[in-house]
Design a protein around this motif. Structure first.
Motif, PDB file in Angstrom:
ATOM      1  N   LEU B  70       0.814  -1.212   0.000  1.00 35.63           N
ATOM      2  CA  LEU B  70       0.000   0.000   0.000  1.00 35.63           C
ATOM      3  C   LEU B  70       0.848   1.264   0.000  1.00 35.63           C
ATOM      4  O   LEU B  70       0.414   2.315  -0.463  1.00 35.63           O
ATOM      5  CB  LEU B  70      -0.867   0.006   1.253  1.00 35.63           C
ATOM      6  CG  LEU B  70      -2.342  -0.191   1.050  1.00 35.63           C
ATOM      7  CD1 LEU B  70      -3.056  -0.116   2.380  1.00 35.63           C
ATOM      8  CD2 LEU B  70      -2.880   0.843   0.106  1.00 35.63           C
ATOM      9  N   ALA B  71       2.035   1.146   0.544  1.00 39.10           N
ATOM     10  CA  ALA B  71       2.865   2.335   0.674  1.00 39.10           C
ATOM     11  C   ALA B  71       3.505   2.737  -0.647  1.00 39.10           C
ATOM     12  O   ALA B  71       4.116   3.786  -0.754  1.00 39.10           O
ATOM     13  CB  ALA B  71       3.945   2.106   1.721  1.00 39.10           C
ATOM     14  N   ASN B  72       3.345   1.925  -1.653  1.00 39.79           N
ATOM     15  CA  ASN B  72       3.955   2.198  -2.942  1.00 39.79           C
ATOM     16  C   ASN B  72       3.061   3.094  -3.807  1.00 39.79           C
ATOM     17  O   ASN B  72       1.938   2.742  -4.115  1.00 39.79           O
ATOM     18  CB  ASN B  72       4.194   0.869  -3.650  1.00 39.79           C
ATOM     19  CG  ASN B  72       4.973   1.036  -4.923  1.00 39.79           C
ATOM     20  OD1 ASN B  72       4.850   2.040  -5.614  1.00 39.79           O
ATOM     21  ND2 ASN B  72       5.770   0.050  -5.246  1.00 39.79           N
ATOM     22  N   ALA B  76      -0.956   3.211  -5.501  1.00 41.19           N
ATOM     23  CA  ALA B  76      -1.879   4.260  -5.090  1.00 41.19           C
ATOM     24  C   ALA B  76      -2.628   4.805  -6.301  1.00 41.19           C
ATOM     25  O   ALA B  76      -3.838   5.021  -6.258  1.00 41.19           O
ATOM     26  CB  ALA B  76      -1.132   5.363  -4.364  1.00 41.19           C
ATOM     27  N   LEU B  94     -12.644  -1.759  -0.728  1.00 43.83           N
ATOM     28  CA  LEU B  94     -11.882  -2.250   0.408  1.00 43.83           C
ATOM     29  C   LEU B  94     -10.477  -2.506  -0.066  1.00 43.83           C
ATOM     30  O   LEU B  94     -10.269  -2.954  -1.199  1.00 43.83           O
ATOM     31  CB  LEU B  94     -12.469  -3.558   0.914  1.00 43.83           C
ATOM     32  CG  LEU B  94     -13.830  -3.502   1.568  1.00 43.83           C
ATOM     33  CD1 LEU B  94     -14.768  -4.492   0.935  1.00 43.83           C
ATOM     34  CD2 LEU B  94     -13.681  -3.807   3.038  1.00 43.83           C
ATOM     35  N   VAL B  95      -9.501  -2.235   0.775  1.00 38.66           N
ATOM     36  CA  VAL B  95      -8.142  -2.569   0.369  1.00 38.66           C
ATOM     37  C   VAL B  95      -7.456  -3.388   1.442  1.00 38.66           C
ATOM     38  O   VAL B  95      -7.709  -3.232   2.626  1.00 38.66           O
ATOM     39  CB  VAL B  95      -7.295  -1.316   0.076  1.00 38.66           C
ATOM     40  CG1 VAL B  95      -7.987  -0.411  -0.911  1.00 38.66           C
ATOM     41  CG2 VAL B  95      -6.979  -0.565   1.336  1.00 38.66           C
ATOM     42  N   ASP B  97      -3.464  -4.987   2.232  1.00 40.53           N
ATOM     43  CA  ASP B  97      -2.061  -5.079   1.850  1.00 40.53           C
ATOM     44  C   ASP B  97      -1.631  -6.529   2.040  1.00 40.53           C
ATOM     45  O   ASP B  97      -1.623  -7.042   3.153  1.00 40.53           O
ATOM     46  CB  ASP B  97      -1.234  -4.135   2.737  1.00 40.53           C
ATOM     47  CG  ASP B  97       0.205  -4.038   2.289  1.00 40.53           C
ATOM     48  OD1 ASP B  97       0.803  -5.090   2.001  1.00 40.53           O
ATOM     49  OD2 ASP B  97       0.732  -2.920   2.234  1.00 40.53           O
ATOM     50  N   ILE B 100       1.220  -7.241   4.560  1.00 40.46           N
ATOM     51  CA  ILE B 100       0.928  -7.028   5.972  1.00 40.46           C
ATOM     52  C   ILE B 100      -0.010  -8.113   6.482  1.00 40.46           C
ATOM     53  O   ILE B 100       0.166  -8.680   7.546  1.00 40.46           O
ATOM     54  CB  ILE B 100       0.259  -5.650   6.175  1.00 40.46           C
ATOM     55  CG1 ILE B 100       1.241  -4.539   5.882  1.00 40.46           C
ATOM     56  CG2 ILE B 100      -0.284  -5.539   7.578  1.00 40.46           C
ATOM     57  CD1 ILE B 100       0.618  -3.167   5.906  1.00 40.46           C
ATOM     58  N   GLU B 108      -9.754 -15.377   4.341  1.00 46.24           N
ATOM     59  CA  GLU B 108     -11.062 -14.939   4.815  1.00 46.24           C
ATOM     60  C   GLU B 108     -11.578 -13.757   4.021  1.00 46.24           C
ATOM     61  O   GLU B 108     -12.771 -13.567   3.879  1.00 46.24           O
ATOM     62  CB  GLU B 108     -10.945 -14.498   6.272  1.00 46.24           C
ATOM     63  CG  GLU B 108     -10.885 -15.619   7.255  1.00 46.24           C
ATOM     64  CD  GLU B 108     -11.675 -15.231   8.493  1.00 46.24           C
ATOM     65  OE1 GLU B 108     -11.938 -14.032   8.661  1.00 46.24           O
ATOM     66  OE2 GLU B 108     -12.042 -16.125   9.255  1.00 46.24           O
ATOM     67  N   TYR B 109     -10.639 -12.968   3.561  1.00 47.80           N
ATOM     68  CA  TYR B 109     -11.023 -11.752   2.854  1.00 47.80           C
ATOM     69  C   TYR B 109     -11.637 -12.075   1.506  1.00 47.80           C
ATOM     70  O   TYR B 109     -12.611 -11.465   1.107  1.00 47.80           O
ATOM     71  CB  TYR B 109      -9.798 -10.854   2.660  1.00 47.80           C
ATOM     72  CG  TYR B 109      -9.620  -9.857   3.760  1.00 47.80           C
ATOM     73  CD1 TYR B 109      -9.694 -10.256   5.081  1.00 47.80           C
ATOM     74  CD2 TYR B 109      -9.393  -8.519   3.489  1.00 47.80           C
ATOM     75  CE1 TYR B 109      -9.535  -9.347   6.099  1.00 47.80           C
ATOM     76  CE2 TYR B 109      -9.230  -7.601   4.507  1.00 47.80           C
ATOM     77  CZ  TYR B 109      -9.303  -8.017   5.811  1.00 47.80           C
ATOM     78  OH  TYR B 109      -9.161  -7.108   6.812  1.00 47.80           O
TER      79      TYR B 109
END
Lengths: 331, 331
Positions: B70-72, B76, B94-95, B97, B100, B108-109
């Motif tokens: 996500l930090a990239n 983004a 919904l996001v 990473d 992480i 589950e997601y």
DNA sequence: AGGCTGAATGAAATCGTTTACATAAGACGA
DNA sequence: TCGTCTTATGTAAACGATTTCATTCAGCCT
């Protein structure tokens, strides 16, 4: 068809209530029943239906982050910190870009049936829209909204930047500001003014350049600076964002100006990239991921513990010395 | 207490069914009833409970994006494109990473009760985890998963980059690759090899530098390059990401090497910043936001229209000529 | 023995919508 | 005038969990 809790109950030979308990409050059922249930879950391939649980429990299991610009790496890192905390706590992270989303939709978003809580990263939102669920503000903040704020001391940070330039011997110091009305921009500008005035200097109009945090606006500031009288223009420039600092430095370099030989440049944020360009940029580091993590933890407390105190949380910044600042050129 | 649909019904003097219809299928109720209902909604301050609707309709109203980091900033911007399309279509974004989030949670997601569909931006995920809901892959892709892919022709793009260097007269050409096993890295490497071999050249081991798309790895590649024999090392280097190109260029510049005088540098992606550094970087532009938009549209089609064709969608890239490439230095 | 406590379980109500089905009232053609 | 459609509405049954309340049973104290 997807198996339901009643299918599990039938296979395990117990009631749905027991299955529910075995799964979410295991300490309430006997060990053997628990084993039976888990076995039945395995056998049926049961998976919980979240919508049903959420309806019954009157929660959504999600936290919404309102970001002014998803495409901005600055926010990406905060989101990363948020996600890091939210995931293990059992919450989804929803994100919405406040610039893309139209205001009506935004209003719908900030709603208990959408999200259990809100993390606001955009100080420009209307406060009324945000009162329906627990809120934490991070980095930026909505002045009219009373809610916990996780942020840095922007004013003090700006003073630190200016102090650094002055310590190097600069006397003509410029500032490229962020967008008008933005809380961060105003705080950084105020800090700049203060620091200068304390030393008997003052930020005259010619040394205050407009900007909006973007690369392009940094470049524009450079173009203005380049047109100014070399004997009068600032020898040190503090920019309210690293992106602007990049834009500024790139442009003056292309016009043959040396950084830091002819002009010192200091940015704000410490985005990763600026450590790798030439020269590496001096800047004020803001702990972005940490801000995200803290905001998320704070929100979780509100969600779980009820009403928490509404104090601000101030994170420390750090002046990162690199190679873009040096003593001013001899006149 | 929050008003429910039955409260609205009472105030309007109609049944809950009519209220529901008036709100979600207005064409089914008479004009006067509709007005009555809207008035009652206004009066009671009624807001739809999404959990209830979702339960009944067996959907979640959300789309989950699985992002490797996500930090990239690269991701983004894709997210930004996705959000732009999803919002107006009535879906939440919904996001998660994937670095992480732990693998179990991830499983589950990717589940119908969490999200109606998935946009996968990480080619390293296990295919089995992703078969339970409609999926679209963007940029990267999971080779074992049969699902629509929205991407660019990485191989052709790499060939274009190499062709550019060769057209300038370079004969010793290097490549800084992305992480091993990454589908993008492999495709770009393959394209590089092909383009060189077509001209009777070949990518020898000394001219292939390891990397992982990160700034730091670009810098490491530069350190290796700097240690190589100036008469033998590449005069032109193609890097599989702009970040690496920045890291590379920054480091060689700091060691007194001129770009493009001593070495030409070409990157990949066209992240915004590289147009503003000195010298501005030549690169291959990838339409990130457009990739996001397209992926989102594609997914919406799957969600609404049922099964769509599973063809790949190839977006065009563009060679962006800036100032970091030039003719090679004379020997 | 009788009563009380606590643990483990089950029956059934509940969360707030949507929607299948039933009903009623006009409109229309034969 | 009588069926037959169409349109507008209402009734009540879902959706799939959680949770309140009641029940059972064993253990323990007096």
């Amino acid at each position: 068809m997807r198996p339901r809790i009643s299918d599990v109950a039938r296979v395990a030979g117990v009631s749905t209530a027991t299955v529910s308990r075995a799964l979410s409050q295991p300490e309430l059922v006997s060990e053997e029943t628990r084993a039976l249930v888990l076995q039945a879950v395995e056998k049926t391939g049961y998976r919980l239906n979240l919508a049903a649980r959420n309806l019954r429990q009157n929660r959504t299991g999600g936290v919404l982050a309102l970001v002014p610009n998803l495409a901005n790496p600055f926010f990406a890192q905060i989101l990363s910190g948020i996600a890091e905390v939210l995931g293990p706590a059992g919450y989804n992270l929803l994100v919405a870009d406040t610039r893309i989303t139209d205001p009506d939709t935004l209003l719908e978003y900030a709603e208990p049936s959408r999200a259990d809580g809100l993390i606001v990263l955009d100080g420009g939102l209307p406060a009324e829209a945000l009162r329906r669920v627990p809120v934490v503000m991070a980095c930026e903040w909505v002045p009219a909204l009373q809610a916990p704020r996780v942020k840095i001391d922007n004013r003090a940070a700006a003073r630190q930047a200016i102090a650094h330039l002055m310590a190097l011997g600069h006397r003509r110091i410029g500032h490229v500001r962020g967008p008008r009305g933005n809380v961060l921009a105003e705080a950084r500008l105020a800090g700049t003014r203060e620091a200068l005035e304390e030393q008997g200097l003052c930020l005259d109009a010619a040394s205050l350049y407009p900007g909006d945090f973007s690369l392009a606006s940094g470049r524009e500031a450079a173009l203005i600076w380049l047109r100014q009288d070399p004997g009068l223009r600032p020898t040190g420039v503090f920019l309210a964002s690293d992106e602007m600092a990049c834009g500024f430095m790139g442009e003056v370099q292309r016009q043959g100006i040396a950084v830091p030989g002819d002009v010192s440049v200091i940015g704000f944020d410490d985005i990763e990239l600026i450590a790798h360009i030439s020269p590496p940029l001096t800047t004020i580091r803001q702990p972005r991921a940490e801000i995200g993590r803290l905001a998320a933890r704070r929100l979780l407390r509100s969600l779980e513990g009820g009403e928490a105190a509404c104090e601000d949380e101030l994170l420390p910044v750090e002046l990162v010395l690199r190679a873009s600042t040096a003593v001013p050129p001899r006149a």
